[in-house]
Scaffold this active site. Structure first.
Site, PDB file in Angstrom:
ATOM      1  N   ARG A 146       0.939  -1.182  -0.137  1.00 39.17           N
ATOM      2  CA  ARG A 146       0.219  -0.089   0.020  1.00 39.17           C
ATOM      3  C   ARG A 146       0.950   1.169   0.049  1.00 39.17           C
ATOM      4  O   ARG A 146       2.089   1.222   0.496  1.00 39.17           O
ATOM      5  CB  ARG A 146      -0.853   0.126   1.259  1.00 39.17           C
ATOM      6  CG  ARG A 146      -1.805  -1.204   1.204  1.00 39.17           C
ATOM      7  CD  ARG A 146      -2.571  -0.958   2.720  1.00 39.17           C
ATOM      8  NE  ARG A 146      -3.680  -2.232   2.612  1.00 39.17           N
ATOM      9  CZ  ARG A 146      -3.475  -2.940   3.628  1.00 39.17           C
ATOM     10  NH1 ARG A 146      -2.195  -3.433   4.001  1.00 39.17           N
ATOM     11  NH2 ARG A 146      -4.618  -3.940   3.568  1.00 39.17           N
ATOM     12  N   LYS A 170      -2.352  -2.031   7.976  1.00 40.81           N
ATOM     13  CA  LYS A 170      -3.476  -1.411   8.463  1.00 40.81           C
ATOM     14  C   LYS A 170      -3.650  -2.131   9.829  1.00 40.81           C
ATOM     15  O   LYS A 170      -3.218  -3.283  10.153  1.00 40.81           O
ATOM     16  CB  LYS A 170      -4.801  -1.646   7.603  1.00 40.81           C
ATOM     17  CG  LYS A 170      -4.912  -0.878   6.502  1.00 40.81           C
ATOM     18  CD  LYS A 170      -6.281  -1.229   5.727  1.00 40.81           C
ATOM     19  CE  LYS A 170      -6.257  -0.119   4.683  1.00 40.81           C
ATOM     20  NZ  LYS A 170      -7.877  -0.515   3.843  1.00 40.81           N
ATOM     21  N   HIS A 238      -2.074   2.486  -6.090  1.00 37.39           N
ATOM     22  CA  HIS A 238      -3.268   1.360  -5.999  1.00 37.39           C
ATOM     23  C   HIS A 238      -3.136   0.472  -7.374  1.00 37.39           C
ATOM     24  O   HIS A 238      -3.344  -0.682  -7.320  1.00 37.39           O
ATOM     25  CB  HIS A 238      -4.385   2.081  -5.785  1.00 37.39           C
ATOM     26  CG  HIS A 238      -4.648   2.732  -4.598  1.00 37.39           C
ATOM     27  ND1 HIS A 238      -4.693   2.103  -3.601  1.00 37.39           N
ATOM     28  CD2 HIS A 238      -4.782   3.963  -4.277  1.00 37.39           C
ATOM     29  CE1 HIS A 238      -4.641   2.867  -2.278  1.00 37.39           C
ATOM     30  NE2 HIS A 238      -4.978   4.271  -2.825  1.00 37.39           N
ATOM     31  N   ARG A 241      -0.356  -2.019  -7.033  1.00 37.01           N
ATOM     32  CA  ARG A 241      -0.663  -3.118  -6.100  1.00 37.01           C
ATOM     33  C   ARG A 241      -1.806  -4.169  -6.577  1.00 37.01           C
ATOM     34  O   ARG A 241      -1.866  -5.290  -6.592  1.00 37.01           O
ATOM     35  CB  ARG A 241      -1.379  -2.368  -4.916  1.00 37.01           C
ATOM     36  CG  ARG A 241      -1.850  -3.358  -3.563  1.00 37.01           C
ATOM     37  CD  ARG A 241      -2.197  -2.658  -2.186  1.00 37.01           C
ATOM     38  NE  ARG A 241      -3.041  -3.252  -1.486  1.00 37.01           N
ATOM     39  CZ  ARG A 241      -2.691  -3.946  -0.771  1.00 37.01           C
ATOM     40  NH1 ARG A 241      -1.459  -4.391  -0.371  1.00 37.01           N
ATOM     41  NH2 ARG A 241      -3.713  -4.605   0.127  1.00 37.01           N
ATOM     42  N   HIS A 264      -4.539  -8.504   3.733  1.00 41.72           N
ATOM     43  CA  HIS A 264      -6.032  -8.442   3.707  1.00 41.72           C
ATOM     44  C   HIS A 264      -6.384  -9.311   5.202  1.00 41.72           C
ATOM     45  O   HIS A 264      -6.152 -10.556   5.290  1.00 41.72           O
ATOM     46  CB  HIS A 264      -6.808  -9.077   2.648  1.00 41.72           C
ATOM     47  CG  HIS A 264      -6.567  -8.051   1.235  1.00 41.72           C
ATOM     48  ND1 HIS A 264      -6.940  -8.448   0.093  1.00 41.72           N
ATOM     49  CD2 HIS A 264      -6.465  -6.666   1.203  1.00 41.72           C
ATOM     50  CE1 HIS A 264      -6.692  -7.649  -0.734  1.00 41.72           C
ATOM     51  NE2 HIS A 264      -6.429  -6.451   0.088  1.00 41.72           N
ATOM     52  N   TYR A 273     -10.396  -9.705  -6.679  1.00 43.24           N
ATOM     53  CA  TYR A 273      -9.408  -9.822  -7.797  1.00 43.24           C
ATOM     54  C   TYR A 273      -9.747 -11.190  -8.570  1.00 43.24           C
ATOM     55  O   TYR A 273      -8.952 -11.307  -9.610  1.00 43.24           O
ATOM     56  CB  TYR A 273      -7.827 -10.037  -7.110  1.00 43.24           C
ATOM     57  CG  TYR A 273      -7.476  -8.783  -6.662  1.00 43.24           C
ATOM     58  CD1 TYR A 273      -7.029  -7.672  -7.258  1.00 43.24           C
ATOM     59  CD2 TYR A 273      -7.466  -8.682  -5.326  1.00 43.24           C
ATOM     60  CE1 TYR A 273      -6.734  -6.519  -6.941  1.00 43.24           C
ATOM     61  CE2 TYR A 273      -6.934  -7.599  -4.616  1.00 43.24           C
ATOM     62  CZ  TYR A 273      -6.756  -6.431  -5.292  1.00 43.24           C
ATOM     63  OH  TYR A 273      -6.686  -5.331  -4.732  1.00 43.24           O
TER      64      TYR A 273
END
Length: 301
Positions: A146, A170, A238, A241, A264, A273
C-alpha cells in the site's frame, strides 16, 4: 432528541477524543437522522425500532440521494449513537444492530498488463531521482505494498540478503513479504546514491530535501513517471498493487497466499481480484480444455 445528541458529541470530543473531522461527520449524519425522524412524527429515541431504522435509510436514499456507501456511513453513525444510549441506560437494546445497509457494488480495481509493466520499467536513467523512483515502482509491483506502507519503510525494513520486506500495514499489523529480484537490484542501486540527498533520518525513501517522502509526493512522482514512459493510463500506487495481485493470481491461483501478501484481514477482500480478468481465464480454458476449441467452419464458394 437534540439534547441527547449534544451530550453524545461532548462524550466523543472529551472522553473518546475523536478528531474534529470525525466529530463533524457524526454531527452531520445524526442531525439529518433526527430531521427524518421528526418529519415522521417520532420525537423520542425510545420510539425507534428496527423498522424505523430501515425507514431512515429509505428516506436517506429517497430524499438525500445517498448511495450504498453513504448509507452505510449513516447507519454506522446511528448504530454507534444508539449503542451510547444503551450504555447510558436510556435504551434497553440497540434497534440498529440487526439492520444491514444495502450491499455496495463491487468496483473492480484497474490493473496494468504485463506488457505495460515492461514499458513502465524500461528506463535506465542514471539520475539519482530516477533511480529512487524506479526503486519505488519496482517495490510497489514486486511486493504489492500500500502507499502508506511504502512511505513508512525505514532502512531496517529491508533485508536484501534474504530479499524480504517488513511492512507495518493497516491496524498496525506487521507482515513479512518477499522482495523480487528486480526490486532488490533497484533498491541496491538507490541505496548507493541515497546519501546524495542528505537524509535527515532512516527513512528508506527521502525527498531532495532529505526528508521522508510524503504520500502525496510519491503519488506525484509515479504519475510523472507514467506519463514520461508513455503509459496509456494514470499511474498510481493502487494500480501497481492491483496489478501485483492480479498477476499473482493468474500465475498461481493461490488466493490464500495472495491474501497474506496483500495483508487483507478477510479473504472476501482478496476475492475481488478473482473477477478481474475473465478473458485471461477464458483464454486458459480455450488453450487447455480438449473440447473448448471450436472448429472453424469451412468457407464455401
Amino acid at each position: 432528541m437534540q439534547n441527547e445528541l449534544q451530550k453524545y458529541l461532548t462524550y466523543l470530543r472529551i472522553e473518546r477524543q475523536v478528531s474534529p473531522h470525525t466529530l463533524t461527520n457524526y454531527q452531520h449524519q445524526l442531525v439529518r437522522v433526527i430531521a427524518i425522524l421528526q418529519d415522521a412524527g417520532i420525537q423520542q429515541w425510545q420510539q425507534v425500532t428496527p423498522s424505523v431504522v430501515r425507514y431512515v435509510l429509505a428516506q436517506s436514499s429517497k430524499q438525500d440521494g445517498l448511495k450504498e456507501k453513504s448509507l452505510a456511513l449513516r447507519l454506522s453513525a446511528l448504530r454507534r449513537f444508539l449503542s451510547y444510549l444503551v450504555y447510558q441506560g436510556q435504551l434497553k437494546v440497540n434497534p440498529a444492530v440487526g439492520v444491514s445497509a444495502p450491499k455496495q457494488p463491487k468496483h473492480l480495481p484497474k490493473n496494468i498488463d504485463r506488457d505495460q509493466i515492461q514499458l513502465l520499467l524500461a528506463n535506465d536513467s542514471k539520475e539519482p531521482i530516477d533511480i529512487r523512483d524506479r526503486a519505488m515502482i519496482e517495490l510497489f509491483y514486486s511486493s504489492g505494498l500500500r502507499l502508506s506502507e511504502l512511505q513508512g519503510l525505514n532502512l531496517n525494513s529491508i533485508n536484501l540478503r534474504v530479499r524480504e520486506v517488513r511492512v507495518i500495514g493497516k491496524g498496525n499489523k506487521e507482515r513479512i513479504v518477499p522482495l523480487g529480484r528486480y526490486a532488490s537490484h533497484a533498491i541496491q542501486q538507490w541505496l548507493k546514491v541515497r546519501l546524495l540527498f542528505n537524509p535527515k533520518d532512516d527513512a528508506l525513501f527521502v525527498s531532495q530535501l532529505g526528508n521522508r517522502m510524503s504520500t502525496r509526493t510519491i503519488q506525484m512522482r509515479l504519475e510523472r513517471w507514467g506519463i514520461r514512459q508513455g503509459l496509456n493510463s494514470h499511474l498510481n500506487p493502487h494500480k501497481l498493487r492491483h496489478s501485483f495481485a492480479t498477476h499473482m493470481l493468474e500465475a498461481s491461483s493461490d488466493l490464500r497466499a495472495v491474501q497474506e501478501l496483500l495483508g487483507h484481514s478477510h479473504l472476501s477482500t482478496t476475492q475481488i481480484y478473482t473477477h478481474l480478468n475473465f478473458q485471461h481465464l477464458a483464454d486458459v480454458y480455450d488453450a487447455a480444455h480438449p473440447r473448448a476449441k471450436r472448429k472453424k467452419i469451412r468457407e464455401t464458394s
